[in-house]
Design a protein around this motif. Structure first.
Motif, PDB file in Angstrom:
ATOM      1  N   GLU A   1      -4.115 -63.665  65.597  1.00 43.66           N
ATOM      2  CA  GLU A   1      -4.042 -65.012  65.020  1.00 43.66           C
ATOM      3  C   GLU A   1      -2.874 -65.846  65.547  1.00 43.66           C
ATOM      4  O   GLU A   1      -3.077 -66.937  66.062  1.00 43.66           O
ATOM      5  CB  GLU A   1      -3.901 -64.911  63.498  1.00 43.66           C
TER       6      GLU A   1
ATOM      7  N   PHE B   1      -2.190 -58.873  63.445  1.00 37.35           N
ATOM      8  CA  PHE B   1      -2.557 -60.291  63.346  1.00 37.35           C
ATOM      9  C   PHE B   1      -1.659 -61.179  64.203  1.00 37.35           C
ATOM     10  O   PHE B   1      -1.974 -62.345  64.432  1.00 37.35           O
ATOM     11  CB  PHE B   1      -2.646 -60.793  61.901  1.00 37.35           C
TER      12      PHE B   1
ATOM     13  N   ARG C   1       3.611 -64.305  60.603  1.00 35.24           N
ATOM     14  CA  ARG C   1       2.341 -64.820  60.084  1.00 35.24           C
ATOM     15  C   ARG C   1       1.871 -66.074  60.841  1.00 35.24           C
ATOM     16  O   ARG C   1       2.677 -66.882  61.314  1.00 35.24           O
ATOM     17  CB  ARG C   1       2.470 -65.162  58.598  1.00 35.24           C
ATOM     18  N   PRO C   2       0.533 -66.270  60.852  1.00 36.28           N
ATOM     19  CA  PRO C   2      -0.062 -67.361  61.633  1.00 36.28           C
ATOM     20  C   PRO C   2      -0.401 -68.629  60.864  1.00 36.28           C
ATOM     21  O   PRO C   2      -0.711 -69.650  61.468  1.00 36.28           O
ATOM     22  CB  PRO C   2      -1.385 -66.725  62.069  1.00 36.28           C
ATOM     23  N   GLU C   3      -0.446 -68.584  59.520  1.00 37.39           N
ATOM     24  CA  GLU C   3      -1.151 -69.640  58.778  1.00 37.39           C
ATOM     25  C   GLU C   3      -0.655 -71.045  59.091  1.00 37.39           C
ATOM     26  O   GLU C   3      -1.449 -71.982  59.223  1.00 37.39           O
ATOM     27  CB  GLU C   3      -1.066 -69.364  57.270  1.00 37.39           C
TER      28      GLU C   3
ATOM     29  N   LEU D   1       1.841 -67.627  53.377  1.00 40.05           N
ATOM     30  CA  LEU D   1       0.395 -67.395  53.269  1.00 40.05           C
ATOM     31  C   LEU D   1      -0.333 -68.652  52.779  1.00 40.05           C
ATOM     32  O   LEU D   1      -1.438 -68.955  53.232  1.00 40.05           O
ATOM     33  CB  LEU D   1       0.115 -66.215  52.335  1.00 40.05           C
TER      34      LEU D   1
ATOM     35  N   THR E   1     -11.031 -65.058  58.586  1.00 39.88           N
ATOM     36  CA  THR E   1      -9.647 -65.242  58.129  1.00 39.88           C
ATOM     37  C   THR E   1      -8.644 -64.502  59.011  1.00 39.88           C
ATOM     38  O   THR E   1      -7.441 -64.630  58.824  1.00 39.88           O
ATOM     39  CB  THR E   1      -9.501 -64.851  56.644  1.00 39.88           C
ATOM     40  N   GLU E   2      -9.126 -63.734  59.983  1.00 38.25           N
ATOM     41  CA  GLU E   2      -8.255 -63.059  60.947  1.00 38.25           C
ATOM     42  C   GLU E   2      -8.376 -63.751  62.316  1.00 38.25           C
ATOM     43  O   GLU E   2      -8.021 -63.198  63.345  1.00 38.25           O
ATOM     44  CB  GLU E   2      -8.659 -61.578  61.019  1.00 38.25           C
TER      45      GLU E   2
HETATM   46  C1  DMJ Z   1      -4.115 -61.825  57.996  1.00 41.63           C
HETATM   47  O1  DMJ Z   1      -4.530 -60.511  57.951  1.00 41.63           O
HETATM   48  C2  DMJ Z   1      -5.176 -62.751  57.457  1.00 41.63           C
HETATM   49  O2  DMJ Z   1      -4.929 -64.046  57.880  1.00 41.63           O
HETATM   50  C3  DMJ Z   1      -5.267 -62.714  55.957  1.00 41.63           C
HETATM   51  O3  DMJ Z   1      -6.185 -63.662  55.458  1.00 41.63           O
HETATM   52  C4  DMJ Z   1      -3.919 -62.981  55.345  1.00 41.63           C
HETATM   53  N1  DMJ Z   1      -2.872 -62.173  55.916  1.00 41.63           N
HETATM   54  C5  DMJ Z   1      -2.789 -61.973  57.330  1.00 41.63           C
HETATM   55  C6  DMJ Z   1      -1.908 -62.935  58.075  1.00 41.63           C
HETATM   56  O4  DMJ Z   1      -0.839 -63.430  57.414  1.00 41.63           O
END
Ligand code: DMJ
Length: 463
Positions: free
Chosen positions: A427, A423, A365-367, A312, A451-452
């Motif tokens: 994302e 996501f 996850r995308p971050e 994250l 943030t999505e």
């Molecule tokens: C998403 O829902 C959003 O990016 C959020 O800010 C953090 N968690 C998830 C992705 O990891």
């Protein structure tokens, strides 16, 4: 003499092979990708998105999510809010998957029922549903999407009725009742992009004002050294967990200060971001011989409490790029990439001082990909395309199932788990696609992503 020559040659071979190995293991190979290769990568990402979308349709159509291993539908609150179709819609559009986007939009327009007696989490519903409805309204001009966004916003507004103006964690969509007095900066402070855009499109200023007040009330409760903690009571305004960081639970609060400043030209947000950035850099950034990391600290003293960083936290290079610090962003991205390569897929959490995995799951996850996309956009350094290739290959190798994609229970064993969060469509696949697609697909400077990863058009808006 012959022995000496053989010995020298052997040492040289050893040196060279170690050097070459170190280069390929530690850093992405910065070979420029041709336009054709980039286009081919974008097509590959699109094909994987289409395949996973077809799996969602086959097994979970009309439900919130597909559980990819059991192939069963899953609804967050027992009845559907169409989480995946709504979250995925702009990705389908951006990828040019028009028939799929059209059928998703028809489903949303005709079947989304917001009048349900369920307590929903404000943060998740705001960033995933409200953000997506607004973004897709802008992309398509479909007025029904704006109507739904306005209805959702109206049903959610009671969440702000606390003595401090900071939202309760849950609100009942039918009754407007609230619950959950303990919340955190991310959930309190990541609402202004969506409610601000809703105000812009409906002309109802109240949406902007309530979300902004929540952000300001939170900021006002920062410590004397400028940090926020992990948990706060929205009724008393008292912190119950003083752990500061950029981790999940705090992350998008900082992101929204900067993004709201840009999107709405809001000078208060700009100042709050600048103050926060200074404190983050002073107390959370951890410059070590092996590179730059960001850890946890006590919000009151600034003392380091944990050397944790995770999937994250990997959003932060993107924020640094947007804030104008591409150098620091690049350094942190190199650390994120080390984290990814430790087991071939990034873990949820790492103790970077020991380089030991402390939470081994990977939730698709995308971050880290989001930050790679921002850095590629700002530098055009080929190493970021190579990073993108690494993520794609690993996702394909370890997370791909017979019909979709699955999260990993443990990145060390690569054991899959029965989860494909929305996501992944909104994302992970979108950022990966945009990294390789031509800039004209979605001009970076014309939007601010919530943030999505739902893009909001930048243009003069409300203050
Ligand atoms: C998403 O829902 C959003 O990016 C959020 O800010 C953090 N968690 C998830 C992705 O990891």
């Amino acid at each position: 003499m012959r022995f000496v020559r053989v010995f020298v040659a052997a040492v040289m071979v050893l040196f060279l092979s170690k050097h070459v190995f170190a280069q390929s293991a530690d850093s992405a190979v910065p070979r420029a990708m041709t336009t054709t290769e980039k286009a081919a990568m974008a097509e590959k990402v699109k094909a994987e998105a289409l395949r996973s979308w077809e799996a969602y349709k086959k097994y979970a159509w009309g439900h919130d999510e597909l559980h990819p291993l059991s192939k069963k539908p899953f609804d967050w609150y027992g009845s559907t809010l169409l989480m995946t179709p709504i979250d995925a819609l702009d990705t389908l559009t951006v990828m040019g998957l028009k028939p799929q986007a059209d059928e998703a939009r028809t489903l949303i327009d005709t079947k989304l029922n917001l009048d349900q007696d369920i307590y929903v989490k404000d943060f998740e519903i705001t960033i995933r549903l409200l953000g997506a409805l607004l973004s897709n309204y802008e992309l398509t001009g479909d007025k029904r999407l704006l109507e739904l966004a306005d209805e959702l916003g109206r049903r959610m507004l009671p969440m702000f009725n606390s003595p401090t103006g900071m939202p309760y964690e849950y609100v009942n969509l039918h009754t407007g009742a609230v619950r959950g007095t303990k919340s955190n900066p991310a959930e309190i402070g990541s609402l202004l992009i969506e409610y601000g855009m809703l105000a812009r499109h409906t002309g109802k200023q109240e949406y902007y004002d309530k979300a902004k007040r929540a952000l300001v009330e939170l900021y006002k409760r920062r410590s004397p050294i400028g940090l926020v903690g992990s948990e706060i009571d929205v009724e008393t305004g008292k912190w119950s967990d003083p752990t500061a960081g950029i981790m999940g639970g705090i992350d998008s609060y900082y992101e929204y200060l900067l993004k709201a400043a840009i999107l709405f030209g809001d000078q208060d947000c700009a100042k709050m971001w600048r103050d926060s950035e200074t404190a983050i850099d002073k107390y959370l950034a951890d410059r070590r011989p092996d590179g730059l990391w960001y850890g946890y600290a006590d919000m009151n003293t600034g003392a380091r409490t944990h050397t944790f960083y995770g999937s994250l936290d990997a959003f932060f290079p993107a924020v640094l790029v947007l804030g104008g610090d591409a150098r620091q962003a690049a350094d942190l991205q190199d650390s994120s990439y080390k984290m990814w390569n430790l087991a071939g897929v990034e873990p949820e959490q790492l103790d970077y001082a020991k380089m030991q995995i402390t939470a081994a799951n990977y939730e698709l996850r995308p971050e880290i990909i989001e930050s790679t996309y921002y850095l590629y956009h700002s530098t055009h350094d080929a190493k970021y395309l190579a990073m993108g290739q690494t993520y794609f290959d690993a996702l394909h190798k370890y997370c791909r199932t017979d019909e979709a994609y699955a999260a990993l229970a443990d990145v060390r064993t690569k054991k899959q788990k029965d989860s494909m969060e929305s996501f992944f469509f909104a994302e992970t696949l979108k950022y990966l696609y945009l990294l390789f697609a031509p800039e004209s697909t979605l001009p970076f400077d014309s939007v601010i992503f919530n943030t999505e990863a739902h893009p909001m058009q930048r243009s003069a808006g409300l203050k």
